[in-house]
Enzyme design. Sequence first.
Site, short mmCIF file in Angstrom:
data_model
loop_
_atom_site.label_atom_id
_atom_site.label_comp_id
_atom_site.label_asym_id
_atom_site.label_seq_id
_atom_site.Cartn_x
_atom_site.Cartn_y
_atom_site.Cartn_z
N LYS A 196 0.75 -1.20 0.15
CA LYS A 196 0.22 -0.16 -0.05
C LYS A 196 0.84 0.86 -0.03
CE LYS A 196 -3.91 1.21 1.95
NZ LYS A 196 -5.51 0.42 3.79
O1 G3P Z 1 -7.94 1.83 4.97
C1 G3P Z 1 -8.23 3.19 5.62
C2 G3P Z 1 -9.29 3.46 5.20
O2 G3P Z 1 -10.19 2.78 4.82
C3 G3P Z 1 -9.18 4.15 6.69
O3 G3P Z 1 -10.73 4.87 7.08
O4 G3P Z 1 -12.41 5.63 8.69
O5 G3P Z 1 -9.94 6.10 9.16
O6 G3P Z 1 -11.51 7.09 7.43
P1 G3P Z 1 -11.11 6.05 8.24
#
Ligand code: G3P
Length: 217
Positions: A87
């Site tokens: 990633k």
């Molecule tokens: O994997 C990265 C992403 O899904 C982050 O999610 O909820 O932290 O915006 P969030």
Amino acid sequence: MKFFIDTANLAQIKEANELGILDGVTTNPSLMAKEGIKGQDAVMQHYKTICEMVDGDISAEVISTDFDGIIEEGKKLAAIHKNIVVKVPMIKDGVKAIKWFTENGIRTNCTLVFSAGQAILAAKAGATYVSPFIGRVDDTGWDGMDLIYQLRQIFDIQGFKTEILAASIRNPNHITKCAEAGADVCTCPLDSILGLLKHPLTDIGLAKFLEDAKKTA
Ligand code: G3P
């Protein structure tokens, strides 16, 4: 649409995997920190454990931001297991690194994508996945789902092979909408996946069936 779980929590990964619908796992440094994983060896071991639990693509994020660092780190991550997808953040050196990984047979997930332009760059560099962050776009007052529709159209018209991996999912409705918009993959927290199960009429209907079943016992 493939289902990934967006967590580094092993119990949650196990629970989602046992449902039989899991196609992979995504993590990020914040999710690893949340689980108290500390030190490079522990991080590498954690990714190995996840790979042994789930037979699917496992995204492991680099923390370097310069080309050489990203390449060095990505090579180590890719060596952990054949299912590791490196990633890489959507930055200039990240795009260059994605191109390098593509040419050297290492699969990538371009993360922190918030616009169609960023996604086009990632696809041109040969990213395996591009991760638009739906919830974080919503947080700014824009509609994250519009981005998924836009990317689906662009990728189809242009014939990009990169898969659209909808991330930053916050609720079950996000998952349904991503499916409708044509996302290839949705990476979700466990509670959003389990939320798909719920409907009050199902609960009422089941209670009635079980009650009536007693009459036939
Ligand atoms: O994997 C990265 C992403 O899904 C982050 O999610 O909820 O932290 O915006 P969030």
